[in-house]
Design a protein around this motif. Structure first.
Motif, PDB file in Angstrom:
ATOM      1  N   PRO A 105    -105.920  85.382  24.654  1.00 58.37           N
ATOM      2  CA  PRO A 105    -105.990  84.002  24.044  1.00 58.37           C
ATOM      3  C   PRO A 105    -106.087  82.885  25.048  1.00 58.37           C
ATOM      4  CG  PRO A 105    -103.588  84.978  23.716  1.00 58.37           C
ATOM      5  CD  PRO A 105    -104.433  85.847  24.513  1.00 58.37           C
ATOM      6  N   LEU A 106    -106.138  81.647  24.575  1.00 60.39           N
ATOM      7  CA  LEU A 106    -106.257  80.310  25.311  1.00 60.39           C
ATOM      8  C   LEU A 106    -107.141  80.382  26.354  1.00 60.39           C
ATOM      9  CD1 LEU A 106    -102.293  79.773  25.619  1.00 60.39           C
ATOM     10  CD2 LEU A 106    -104.052  79.042  23.878  1.00 60.39           C
ATOM     11  N   LEU A 107    -106.975  81.289  27.346  1.00 57.76           N
ATOM     12  CA  LEU A 107    -108.090  81.458  28.531  1.00 57.76           C
ATOM     13  C   LEU A 107    -108.301  82.964  29.002  1.00 57.76           C
ATOM     14  CD1 LEU A 107    -109.630  79.130  30.026  1.00 57.76           C
ATOM     15  CD2 LEU A 107    -108.149  79.713  32.041  1.00 57.76           C
ATOM     16  N   ASP A 108    -109.496  83.352  28.837  1.00 57.07           N
ATOM     17  CA  ASP A 108    -109.602  84.820  29.078  1.00 57.07           C
ATOM     18  C   ASP A 108    -109.730  84.963  30.603  1.00 57.07           C
ATOM     19  OD1 ASP A 108    -112.402  84.206  29.804  1.00 57.07           O
ATOM     20  OD2 ASP A 108    -113.071  84.896  27.902  1.00 57.07           O
ATOM     21  N   GLY A 109    -109.949  86.276  30.720  1.00 52.38           N
ATOM     22  CA  GLY A 109    -109.747  86.629  32.262  1.00 52.38           C
ATOM     23  C   GLY A 109    -110.910  86.206  33.159  1.00 52.38           C
ATOM     24  N   ILE A 110    -112.290  85.981  32.550  1.00 53.30           N
ATOM     25  CA  ILE A 110    -113.155  85.644  33.118  1.00 53.30           C
ATOM     26  C   ILE A 110    -113.394  84.144  33.611  1.00 53.30           C
ATOM     27  CG2 ILE A 110    -115.797  85.172  32.962  1.00 53.30           C
ATOM     28  CD1 ILE A 110    -115.616  86.920  30.427  1.00 53.30           C
ATOM     29  N   GLU A 111    -112.710  83.207  32.564  1.00 52.58           N
ATOM     30  CA  GLU A 111    -112.674  81.742  32.928  1.00 52.58           C
ATOM     31  C   GLU A 111    -111.253  81.463  33.982  1.00 52.58           C
ATOM     32  OE1 GLU A 111    -114.358  79.570  32.327  1.00 52.58           O
ATOM     33  OE2 GLU A 111    -115.885  80.749  31.629  1.00 52.58           O
ATOM     34  N   ALA A 112    -110.334  82.474  33.561  1.00 52.32           N
ATOM     35  CA  ALA A 112    -108.836  82.357  34.692  1.00 52.32           C
ATOM     36  C   ALA A 112    -109.453  82.655  35.926  1.00 52.32           C
ATOM     37  CB  ALA A 112    -108.094  83.289  34.052  1.00 52.32           C
ATOM     38  N   THR A 113    -110.394  83.750  36.229  1.00 45.68           N
ATOM     39  CA  THR A 113    -110.829  84.375  37.383  1.00 45.68           C
ATOM     40  C   THR A 113    -111.495  82.963  38.188  1.00 45.68           C
ATOM     41  OG1 THR A 113    -110.960  86.489  37.076  1.00 45.68           O
ATOM     42  CG2 THR A 113    -112.462  85.747  38.669  1.00 45.68           C
ATOM     43  N   ARG A 114    -112.454  82.345  37.286  1.00 43.11           N
ATOM     44  CA  ARG A 114    -113.166  81.272  37.820  1.00 43.11           C
ATOM     45  C   ARG A 114    -112.180  80.194  38.453  1.00 43.11           C
ATOM     46  NH1 ARG A 114    -117.102  82.002  33.228  1.00 43.11           N
ATOM     47  NH2 ARG A 114    -119.077  83.160  34.021  1.00 43.11           N
ATOM     48  N   ALA A 115    -111.091  79.872  37.419  1.00 40.32           N
ATOM     49  CA  ALA A 115    -110.450  78.843  37.755  1.00 40.32           C
ATOM     50  C   ALA A 115    -109.665  79.030  39.143  1.00 40.32           C
ATOM     51  CB  ALA A 115    -109.327  78.671  36.635  1.00 40.32           C
ATOM     52  N   VAL A 116    -109.053  80.126  39.381  1.00 41.15           N
ATOM     53  CA  VAL A 116    -108.315  80.623  40.518  1.00 41.15           C
ATOM     54  C   VAL A 116    -109.454  80.414  41.921  1.00 41.15           C
ATOM     55  CG1 VAL A 116    -107.404  82.466  41.731  1.00 41.15           C
ATOM     56  CG2 VAL A 116    -106.722  82.196  39.324  1.00 41.15           C
ATOM     57  N   LEU A 117    -110.765  80.957  41.697  1.00 37.78           N
ATOM     58  CA  LEU A 117    -111.304  80.945  42.821  1.00 37.78           C
ATOM     59  C   LEU A 117    -111.835  79.537  43.085  1.00 37.78           C
ATOM     60  CD1 LEU A 117    -113.408  84.252  42.426  1.00 37.78           C
ATOM     61  CD2 LEU A 117    -111.322  83.919  43.694  1.00 37.78           C
ATOM     62  N   ARG A 118    -112.039  78.630  41.959  1.00 35.32           N
ATOM     63  CA  ARG A 118    -112.493  77.360  42.252  1.00 35.32           C
ATOM     64  C   ARG A 118    -111.356  76.443  42.746  1.00 35.32           C
ATOM     65  NH1 ARG A 118    -113.967  76.739  37.450  1.00 35.32           N
ATOM     66  NH2 ARG A 118    -112.286  75.558  36.453  1.00 35.32           N
ATOM     67  N   THR A 119    -110.169  76.546  42.198  1.00 40.39           N
ATOM     68  CA  THR A 119    -108.956  75.501  42.639  1.00 40.39           C
ATOM     69  C   THR A 119    -107.698  76.165  43.422  1.00 40.39           C
ATOM     70  OG1 THR A 119    -107.778  76.261  40.798  1.00 40.39           O
ATOM     71  CG2 THR A 119    -109.403  74.474  40.304  1.00 40.39           C
ATOM     72  N   VAL A 120    -107.853  77.363  43.960  1.00 42.05           N
ATOM     73  CA  VAL A 120    -106.769  77.917  44.771  1.00 42.05           C
ATOM     74  C   VAL A 120    -107.301  78.016  46.284  1.00 42.05           C
ATOM     75  CG1 VAL A 120    -105.005  79.475  45.020  1.00 42.05           C
ATOM     76  CG2 VAL A 120    -105.767  78.668  42.816  1.00 42.05           C
ATOM     77  N   SER A 121    -106.741  77.287  47.153  1.00 44.06           N
ATOM     78  CA  SER A 121    -106.978  77.523  48.438  1.00 44.06           C
ATOM     79  C   SER A 121    -106.548  79.292  48.929  1.00 44.06           C
ATOM     80  CB  SER A 121    -106.576  76.544  49.515  1.00 44.06           C
ATOM     81  OG  SER A 121    -105.162  76.656  49.539  1.00 44.06           O
ATOM     82  N   ASP A 122    -107.313  79.930  49.605  1.00 41.86           N
ATOM     83  CA  ASP A 122    -106.673  81.298  50.063  1.00 41.86           C
ATOM     84  C   ASP A 122    -106.413  82.024  48.872  1.00 41.86           C
ATOM     85  OD1 ASP A 122    -106.474  83.308  51.768  1.00 41.86           O
ATOM     86  OD2 ASP A 122    -104.562  82.816  52.355  1.00 41.86           O
ATOM     87  N   PRO A 123    -107.557  82.290  47.924  1.00 39.61           N
ATOM     88  CA  PRO A 123    -107.135  82.711  46.618  1.00 39.61           C
ATOM     89  C   PRO A 123    -106.725  84.330  46.896  1.00 39.61           C
ATOM     90  CG  PRO A 123    -109.434  82.601  46.534  1.00 39.61           C
ATOM     91  CD  PRO A 123    -108.890  81.927  47.936  1.00 39.61           C
ATOM     92  N   PRO A 124    -106.055  84.741  45.609  1.00 37.48           N
ATOM     93  CA  PRO A 124    -105.654  86.178  45.920  1.00 37.48           C
ATOM     94  C   PRO A 124    -106.656  87.022  45.439  1.00 37.48           C
ATOM     95  CG  PRO A 124    -104.747  85.331  43.805  1.00 37.48           C
ATOM     96  CD  PRO A 124    -105.337  84.340  44.788  1.00 37.48           C
ATOM     97  N   ARG A 125    -106.620  88.279  45.458  1.00 34.51           N
ATOM     98  CA  ARG A 125    -107.696  89.449  45.014  1.00 34.51           C
ATOM     99  C   ARG A 125    -107.433  89.570  43.343  1.00 34.51           C
ATOM    100  NH1 ARG A 125    -111.563  90.307  48.643  1.00 34.51           N
ATOM    101  NH2 ARG A 125    -110.642  89.912  50.618  1.00 34.51           N
ATOM    102  N   ILE A 126    -108.311  89.760  42.792  1.00 34.72           N
ATOM    103  CA  ILE A 126    -108.314  89.870  41.325  1.00 34.72           C
ATOM    104  C   ILE A 126    -108.776  91.036  40.910  1.00 34.72           C
ATOM    105  CG2 ILE A 126    -108.892  88.622  39.213  1.00 34.72           C
ATOM    106  CD1 ILE A 126    -109.076  86.028  40.516  1.00 34.72           C
ATOM    107  N   LEU A 127    -107.848  91.737  40.214  1.00 31.80           N
ATOM    108  CA  LEU A 127    -108.214  93.143  39.553  1.00 31.80           C
ATOM    109  C   LEU A 127    -108.064  92.850  37.867  1.00 31.80           C
ATOM    110  CD1 LEU A 127    -108.361  96.329  40.216  1.00 31.80           C
ATOM    111  CD2 LEU A 127    -106.073  96.392  40.187  1.00 31.80           C
TER     112      LEU A 127
END
Length: 216
Positions: A59-81
Motif C-alpha cells: 500500500p501507499l507506495l509499491d516496490g516499483i515506485e519505491a525502487t525508482r525513488a531510491v535510485l533517483r534520490t539516494v547517492s550510492d544506493p543499495p542493491r534492491i532485491l
C-alpha cells in the motif's frame, strides 16, 4: 563479507520470517524493517543498508515506485532485491526494469534466501526463470534492438553478455571461456558501460528485450 539488510513488506509475518532466516547467518545483519514503500527512502538514508529486500506489492507506495525513488534520490544506493509471491508477476518485471537487482520468491527455501541476498550484495545477477525471460522478450522493441546495435559489442563482449544472461557468475564465465577472472571482470565492466546499464541485471534485461538472447 558482512551484509546489512533492510526488510520492506506490509506483512509482519513475512518480515519476521526473513529476519529469522537472515540473522541466523554469520555476516548478515537486518538493520531495519518497514511496512510500506513510502518509508524506504528515509530509512535507506538513515541506515545505509547494503541490500533492500522489498515486497513488490504494497500500500501507499509499491516496490516499483519505491525502487525508482531510491535510485533517483539516494547517492550510492543499495542493491534492491524484490520479494514476490509469483515469479511470472508483471510487477516483478517492471521492478527489474526500474532498477531492481533481482527478485526472491516468498516461498524460497532459507538457503535460497541467503544465497540471493549475498549474490545481490556482491553485484552479481540472479538467474531469471523462464517466465521472467518471456516477459522480457514481450517487452522487446525496435528501440531496444537499436540501442544494443549502437553499443557495438565486440565478439568477446557478446559472448560474455550471453553467459551473463544465463545467470553465470564471473568465475563461471571465466571457466566457460577459459580466461582469467580479471579478464572477465574487465569485459563485464565494458559491456555495462556500452549498454549504459547500472548493473548486470539491467544488462541482462537489455539482452532479452533487444532479442540478442532468446528466452529459450
Amino acid at each position: 563479507m558482512s551484509v546489512t539488510v533492510l526488510l520492506v513488506d506490509d506483512e509482519p509475518l513475512v518480515r519476521a520470517g526473513l529476519r529469522a532466516v537472515l540473522e541466523a547467518q554469520d555476516g548478515i545483519e537486518v538493520v531495519g524493517e518497514a511496512a510500506d514503500g513510502a518509508s524506504v527512502v528515509p530509512m535507506v538514508r538513515q541506515l545505509r543498508p547494503d541490500v533492500v529486500a522489498m515486497d513488490v506489492r504494497m500500500p501507499l507506495l509499491d516496490g516499483i515506485e519505491a525502487t525508482r525513488a531510491v535510485l533517483r534520490t539516494v547517492s550510492d544506493p543499495p542493491r534492491i532485491l524484490v520479494i514476490t509471491t509469483f515469479e511470472n508477476d508483471e510487477y516483478v518485471y517492471r521492478a527489474l526494469r526500474a532498477g531492481a537487482d533481482g527478485f526472491l520468491l516468498k516461498r524460497s527455501r532459507p538457503e535460497e534466501i541467503v544465497h540471493a541476498v549475498r549474490l545481490v550484495a556482491l553485484g552479481d545477477s540472479l538467474l531469471f526463470p523462464a517466465a521472467v525471460r518471456s516477459l522480457a522478450a514481450e517487452y522487446g522493441n525496435a528501440e531496444a534492438r537499436a540501442a544494443l546495435d549502437r553499443a557495438a559489442l565486440t565478439e568477446r563482449e557478446s559472448a560474455v553478455l550471453r553467459l551473463m544472461a544465463r545467470g553465470l557468475s564471473n568465475a563461471e564465465i571465466a571457466a566457460e571461456l577459459l580466461v582469467g577472472g580479471e579478464t572477465v571482470k574487465s569485459h563485464v565492466s565494458s559491456v555495462l558501460a556500452k549498454l549504459g546499464a547500472r548493473d548486470r541485471t539491467q544488462a541482462v534485461i537489455a539482452a532479452y528485450e533487444s532479442g540478442f538472447v532468446a528466452p529459450g
